[in-house]
Design a protein around this motif. Structure first.
Motif, PDB file in Angstrom:
ATOM      1  N   ALA A  36       0.814  -1.219   0.000  1.00  0.00           N
ATOM      2  CA  ALA A  36       0.000   0.000   0.000  1.00  0.00           C
ATOM      3  C   ALA A  36       0.851   1.275   0.000  1.00  0.00           C
ATOM      4  CB  ALA A  36      -0.941   0.003   1.205  1.00  0.00           C
ATOM      5  N   VAL A  39       2.335   1.741  -3.476  1.00  0.00           N
ATOM      6  CA  VAL A  39       1.318   2.111  -4.467  1.00  0.00           C
ATOM      7  C   VAL A  39       0.942   3.584  -4.291  1.00  0.00           C
ATOM      8  CG1 VAL A  39      -1.091   1.726  -5.170  1.00  0.00           C
ATOM      9  CG2 VAL A  39       0.423  -0.231  -4.769  1.00  0.00           C
ATOM     10  N   ASN A  40       0.815   4.002  -3.040  1.00  0.00           N
ATOM     11  CA  ASN A  40       0.477   5.405  -2.756  1.00  0.00           C
ATOM     12  C   ASN A  40       1.551   6.348  -3.299  1.00  0.00           C
ATOM     13  OD1 ASN A  40      -1.185   7.403  -1.442  1.00  0.00           O
ATOM     14  ND2 ASN A  40       0.377   7.529   0.171  1.00  0.00           N
ATOM     15  N   VAL A  43       1.304   6.486  -7.149  1.00  0.00           N
ATOM     16  CA  VAL A  43       0.183   7.271  -7.676  1.00  0.00           C
ATOM     17  C   VAL A  43       0.446   8.763  -7.477  1.00  0.00           C
ATOM     18  CG1 VAL A  43      -2.283   7.768  -7.448  1.00  0.00           C
ATOM     19  CG2 VAL A  43      -1.481   5.401  -7.401  1.00  0.00           C
ATOM     20  N   VAL A  47       0.705  11.671 -10.396  1.00  0.00           N
ATOM     21  CA  VAL A  47       0.002  12.961 -10.455  1.00  0.00           C
ATOM     22  C   VAL A  47       0.990  14.075 -10.828  1.00  0.00           C
ATOM     23  CG1 VAL A  47      -1.301  14.704  -9.161  1.00  0.00           C
ATOM     24  CG2 VAL A  47      -1.738  12.282  -8.741  1.00  0.00           C
ATOM     25  N   VAL A  60      -0.964  12.376 -20.586  1.00  0.00           N
ATOM     26  CA  VAL A  60      -0.865  10.935 -20.354  1.00  0.00           C
ATOM     27  C   VAL A  60      -2.038  10.424 -19.525  1.00  0.00           C
ATOM     28  CG1 VAL A  60       1.647  10.804 -20.520  1.00  0.00           C
ATOM     29  CG2 VAL A  60       0.584  11.249 -18.292  1.00  0.00           C
ATOM     30  N   SER A  61      -2.304   9.155 -19.692  1.00  0.00           N
ATOM     31  CA  SER A  61      -3.216   8.461 -18.790  1.00  0.00           C
ATOM     32  C   SER A  61      -2.577   7.129 -18.447  1.00  0.00           C
ATOM     33  CB  SER A  61      -4.582   8.256 -19.454  1.00  0.00           C
ATOM     34  OG  SER A  61      -4.450   7.437 -20.582  1.00  0.00           O
ATOM     35  N   CYS A  62      -3.158   6.429 -17.492  1.00  0.00           N
ATOM     36  CA  CYS A  62      -2.551   5.173 -17.075  1.00  0.00           C
ATOM     37  C   CYS A  62      -3.581   4.068 -17.004  1.00  0.00           C
ATOM     38  CB  CYS A  62      -1.807   5.343 -15.754  1.00  0.00           C
ATOM     39  SG  CYS A  62      -2.745   4.936 -14.294  1.00  0.00           S
ATOM     40  N   PRO A  64      -3.856   0.547 -14.873  1.00  0.00           N
ATOM     41  CA  PRO A  64      -3.213  -0.267 -13.841  1.00  0.00           C
ATOM     42  C   PRO A  64      -3.465  -1.744 -14.099  1.00  0.00           C
ATOM     43  CG  PRO A  64      -5.281   0.582 -12.993  1.00  0.00           C
ATOM     44  CD  PRO A  64      -5.172   1.056 -14.429  1.00  0.00           C
TER      45      PRO A  64
ATOM     46  N   GLY B  35      -5.222   8.649   1.961  1.00  0.00           N
ATOM     47  CA  GLY B  35      -4.329   7.776   2.717  1.00  0.00           C
ATOM     48  C   GLY B  35      -3.893   6.571   1.902  1.00  0.00           C
ATOM     49  N   ALA B  36      -2.729   6.015   2.295  1.00  0.00           N
ATOM     50  CA  ALA B  36      -2.107   4.955   1.505  1.00  0.00           C
ATOM     51  C   ALA B  36      -2.995   3.717   1.383  1.00  0.00           C
ATOM     52  CB  ALA B  36      -0.758   4.570   2.106  1.00  0.00           C
ATOM     53  N   GLY B  37      -3.614   3.313   2.473  1.00  0.00           N
ATOM     54  CA  GLY B  37      -4.447   2.112   2.427  1.00  0.00           C
ATOM     55  C   GLY B  37      -5.618   2.278   1.488  1.00  0.00           C
ATOM     56  N   VAL B  39      -5.816   4.457  -1.069  1.00  0.00           N
ATOM     57  CA  VAL B  39      -5.332   4.578  -2.450  1.00  0.00           C
ATOM     58  C   VAL B  39      -5.042   3.185  -3.018  1.00  0.00           C
ATOM     59  CG1 VAL B  39      -3.417   5.391  -3.898  1.00  0.00           C
ATOM     60  CG2 VAL B  39      -4.439   6.920  -2.189  1.00  0.00           C
ATOM     61  N   ASN B  40      -4.446   2.341  -2.185  1.00  0.00           N
ATOM     62  CA  ASN B  40      -4.143   0.975  -2.617  1.00  0.00           C
ATOM     63  C   ASN B  40      -5.417   0.217  -2.978  1.00  0.00           C
ATOM     64  OD1 ASN B  40      -2.267  -1.231  -2.963  1.00  0.00           O
ATOM     65  ND2 ASN B  40      -3.013  -2.080  -1.023  1.00  0.00           N
ATOM     66  N   VAL B  43      -6.804   1.549  -6.314  1.00  0.00           N
ATOM     67  CA  VAL B  43      -6.075   1.111  -7.514  1.00  0.00           C
ATOM     68  C   VAL B  43      -6.363  -0.364  -7.796  1.00  0.00           C
ATOM     69  CG1 VAL B  43      -3.788   0.760  -8.541  1.00  0.00           C
ATOM     70  CG2 VAL B  43      -4.280   2.858  -7.274  1.00  0.00           C
ATOM     71  N   LEU B  46      -9.618  -0.621  -9.347  1.00  0.00           N
ATOM     72  CA  LEU B  46      -9.571  -0.136 -10.730  1.00  0.00           C
ATOM     73  C   LEU B  46      -9.012  -1.206 -11.673  1.00  0.00           C
ATOM     74  CD1 LEU B  46     -10.062   2.066 -12.751  1.00  0.00           C
ATOM     75  CD2 LEU B  46      -7.915   3.142 -12.051  1.00  0.00           C
ATOM     76  N   CYS B  62      -7.046   5.832 -16.729  1.00  0.00           N
ATOM     77  CA  CYS B  62      -7.321   6.790 -15.659  1.00  0.00           C
ATOM     78  C   CYS B  62      -6.265   7.879 -15.606  1.00  0.00           C
ATOM     79  CB  CYS B  62      -7.453   6.080 -14.316  1.00  0.00           C
ATOM     80  SG  CYS B  62      -5.957   5.974 -13.357  1.00  0.00           S
ATOM     81  N   VAL B  63      -6.687   9.033 -15.164  1.00  0.00           N
ATOM     82  CA  VAL B  63      -5.779  10.143 -14.903  1.00  0.00           C
ATOM     83  C   VAL B  63      -5.924  10.481 -13.419  1.00  0.00           C
ATOM     84  CG1 VAL B  63      -5.208  12.538 -15.428  1.00  0.00           C
ATOM     85  CG2 VAL B  63      -5.987  11.025 -17.251  1.00  0.00           C
ATOM     86  N   PRO B  64      -4.843  10.340 -12.651  1.00  0.00           N
ATOM     87  CA  PRO B  64      -4.928  10.653 -11.229  1.00  0.00           C
ATOM     88  C   PRO B  64      -4.677  12.134 -10.986  1.00  0.00           C
ATOM     89  CG  PRO B  64      -2.783   9.726 -11.693  1.00  0.00           C
ATOM     90  CD  PRO B  64      -3.514   9.812 -13.021  1.00  0.00           C
ATOM     91  N   GLU B  65      -5.330  12.665  -9.972  1.00  0.00           N
ATOM     92  CA  GLU B  65      -5.104  14.071  -9.616  1.00  0.00           C
ATOM     93  C   GLU B  65      -5.256  14.243  -8.116  1.00  0.00           C
ATOM     94  OE1 GLU B  65      -8.187  15.592 -12.235  1.00  0.00           O
ATOM     95  OE2 GLU B  65      -9.596  15.754 -10.571  1.00  0.00           O
ATOM     96  N   PHE B  66      -4.697  15.333  -7.605  1.00  0.00           N
ATOM     97  CA  PHE B  66      -4.887  15.668  -6.197  1.00  0.00           C
ATOM     98  C   PHE B  66      -6.170  16.479  -6.044  1.00  0.00           C
ATOM     99  CE2 PHE B  66      -0.027  15.671  -6.051  1.00  0.00           C
ATOM    100  CZ  PHE B  66       0.053  14.435  -5.430  1.00  0.00           C
ATOM    101  N   ILE B  79      -6.452  11.644  -3.245  1.00  0.00           N
ATOM    102  CA  ILE B  79      -6.133  11.235  -4.620  1.00  0.00           C
ATOM    103  C   ILE B  79      -7.450  10.953  -5.316  1.00  0.00           C
ATOM    104  CG2 ILE B  79      -5.162   9.397  -6.044  1.00  0.00           C
ATOM    105  CD1 ILE B  79      -2.913  10.838  -4.900  1.00  0.00           C
TER     106      ILE B  79
END
Lengths: 95, 95
Positions: A36, A39-40, A43, A47, A60-62, A64, B35-37, B39-40, B43, B46, B62-66, B79
Motif C-alpha cells: 500500500a 502504491v500510494n 500514484v 500525479v 498521459v493516462s494510465c 493499472p 491515505g495509503a491504504g 489509495v491501494n 487502484v 480499478l 485513468c488520470v490521477p489528480e490531487f 487522490i
C-alpha cells in the motif's frame, strides 16, 4: 527497460521526474509498486509527472494491472501502472 | 454524482463493480481515496473494473489528480482517479 520500481520510501518528486523523462523519450513508462505504501507513492508521483508532461503538451493516462513478481523465492502481487500518452486528435505527442 | 469514495477497508470487488457500473452508464467515474491504504484499495479495484469493462469492449484508462477535501474542518489531500474510456478508433464505446 522502461520499468520504474517504487517503494514506500521513494521520493515522489524523483519518481515523477523519472516517469516524465521515460515517457518523453519512449512514449511509455511502467511503474511497479508492491504494498500500500509503495502504491500510494507511485500514484502521487504519477500525479506530479502528469502535470510536468502536460506543460510539454503531452497528456498521459494510465492503465493499472496486476503483475506477479518473485522476490527472494516468494511470489508477490505487484501493481503496475502503464503510463502512455492519450490517443487524441488534439494530442500531437500521441503516436 | 459519479464519485466513489474508497477507504482502506473498502472491499475491492464492491468498488470495482461500482466503477464498472458508473462507467457503463455515465462514461466517466471518479474514485476518491485519502491515505495509503485507501489509495491501494482504489487502484486494486480499478484493475478489477478495467478487466470487467474490457469484457464489454470498453477500454478505460485513468488520470490521477490531487484534490483538497475538508473533513471535520480539516483540509486533507485526496487522490482522485478519473476513469474514462480511452479515445481510440477501435473503441466503439468511447465518445
Amino acid at each position: 527497460m522502461n520499468m520504474i520500481k517504487v517503494s514506500a520510501t521513494s521520493r515522489t518528486a524523483a519518481v515523477a521526474g523519472a516517469i516524465a523523462g521515460i515517457v518523453r523519450e519512449h512514449h511509455r513508462a511502467e511503474v511497479q509498486a508492491i504494498g500500500a505504501g509503495a502504491v500510494n507513492q507511485a500514484v502521487k508521483a504519477l500525479v506530479l509527472a502528469t502535470g510536468y508532461l502536460r506543460l510539454d503538451g503531452i497528456h498521459v493516462s494510465c492503465v493499472p494491472e496486476f503483475a506477479d513478481v518473485t522476490i527472494e523465492d516468494k511470489v508477490r502481487t505487484a501493481i503496475r501502472l502503464v503510463v502512455e500518452p492519450e490517443y487524441s486528435p488534439n494530442n500531437s505527442e500521441a503516436s
